[in-house]
Enzyme design. Structure first.
Site, short mmCIF file in Angstrom:
data_model
loop_
_atom_site.label_atom_id
_atom_site.label_comp_id
_atom_site.label_asym_id
_atom_site.label_seq_id
_atom_site.Cartn_x
_atom_site.Cartn_y
_atom_site.Cartn_z
N GLU A 20 -5.68 1.27 -5.88
CA GLU A 20 -4.60 0.33 -6.09
C GLU A 20 -4.93 -1.00 -5.43
O GLU A 20 -5.83 -1.09 -4.62
CB GLU A 20 -3.28 0.88 -5.53
CG GLU A 20 -3.32 1.32 -4.09
CD GLU A 20 -3.05 0.22 -3.08
OE1 GLU A 20 -2.47 -0.82 -3.45
OE2 GLU A 20 -3.42 0.38 -1.91
N HIS B 62 0.79 -1.23 0.00
CA HIS B 62 0.00 0.00 0.00
C HIS B 62 0.82 1.28 0.00
O HIS B 62 0.27 2.36 0.21
CB HIS B 62 -0.98 0.04 1.19
CG HIS B 62 -2.04 -0.98 1.15
ND1 HIS B 62 -2.90 -1.11 0.07
CD2 HIS B 62 -2.41 -1.94 2.04
CE1 HIS B 62 -3.75 -2.10 0.32
NE2 HIS B 62 -3.46 -2.62 1.49
N SER C 256 -4.42 -6.96 -1.14
CA SER C 256 -5.21 -5.96 -0.44
C SER C 256 -5.55 -4.83 -1.41
O SER C 256 -4.76 -4.52 -2.29
CB SER C 256 -4.42 -5.42 0.75
OG SER C 256 -5.12 -4.37 1.39
#
Length: 207
Positions: free
Chosen positions: A132, A61, A108
């Site tokens: 994303e 992330h 994720s």
């Protein structure tokens, strides 16, 4: 931006330094995760239409650590199917090795909630803006799967176990059936040797 982690299982085929391609599900529908959220079918429809070109693949992330780009993203009955390509940067190479070794096996998504609804203590995510998706160390949900085919080493393991089973079966089978089982065993053994040769030939080319 918020993050919704989804567990995935990497089964890799032709996942090499040149392509870095993997496929699977970054999110699944109609499943309550450990955070008490449920993503509804259609939640990604608008963002895939209007924001598709800006969606990236990041590492854990981190927006300052992009590692690749989506090649395909679409909703189906199960969830958000993705096909991604990890770039051949120094970080990308490290990520591919971690994925190949099974150290990193979860995905994720990073998103903003656009529309939601609470029902019986569960937050139903009706529309999301996706920024994303990332390979991550840990995830919340255990139903999103990477679906590409396993690597040569895994094929070799399956063939080895098949040979062991055929050997045991050969010992217990009737005499009139032993010739057929023996032929099967010889075929599997030849295939195993061919796979071993392919693995040896591909060393230094594939991870």
């Amino acid at each position: 931006m918020k993050y919704k982690t989804k567990r995935v299982h990497f089964e890799l085929k032709d996942f090499d330094q040149e392509t870095g391609i993997f496929t699977g599900y970054a999110a699944v529908f109609s499943n309550v995760d450990a955070g008490g959220d449920l993503i509804q079918p259609g939640a990604f429809t608008k963002t895939l239409k209007n924001n598709k070109d800006r969606i990236k693949i990041c590492w854990q992330h981190d927006p300052y650590s992009p590692i690749g780009k989506p090649l395909e993203m679409r909703e189906d009955k199960k969830g958000l199917f993705v096909k991604g390509q990890i770039s051949d940067t120094s970080l990308g190479k490290d990520v591919k090795i971690l994925m190949k070794d099974g150290v990193i096996n979860e995905l994720s998504i990073g998103y903003d909630t656009v529309k939601k609804e609470w029902k019986d203590g569960v937050r139903h995510l009706k529309e999301l803006k996706l920024y994303e998706f990332s390979p991550v160390t840990w995830a919340m949900n255990d139903e999103a799967l990477i679906t590409s085919v396993k690597a040569n080493d895994d094929i070799k393991e399956v063939l080895t176990k098949t040979i062991e089973l055929l050997d045991r079966f050969l010992e217990k089978t009737e005499v009139k059936e032993q010739d057929e089982v023996g032929k099967m065993l010889e075929s599997v053994e030849r295939l195993g040797k061919a796979v071993e040769q392919r693995i040896e030939d591909s060393k230094g080319q594939k991870i």
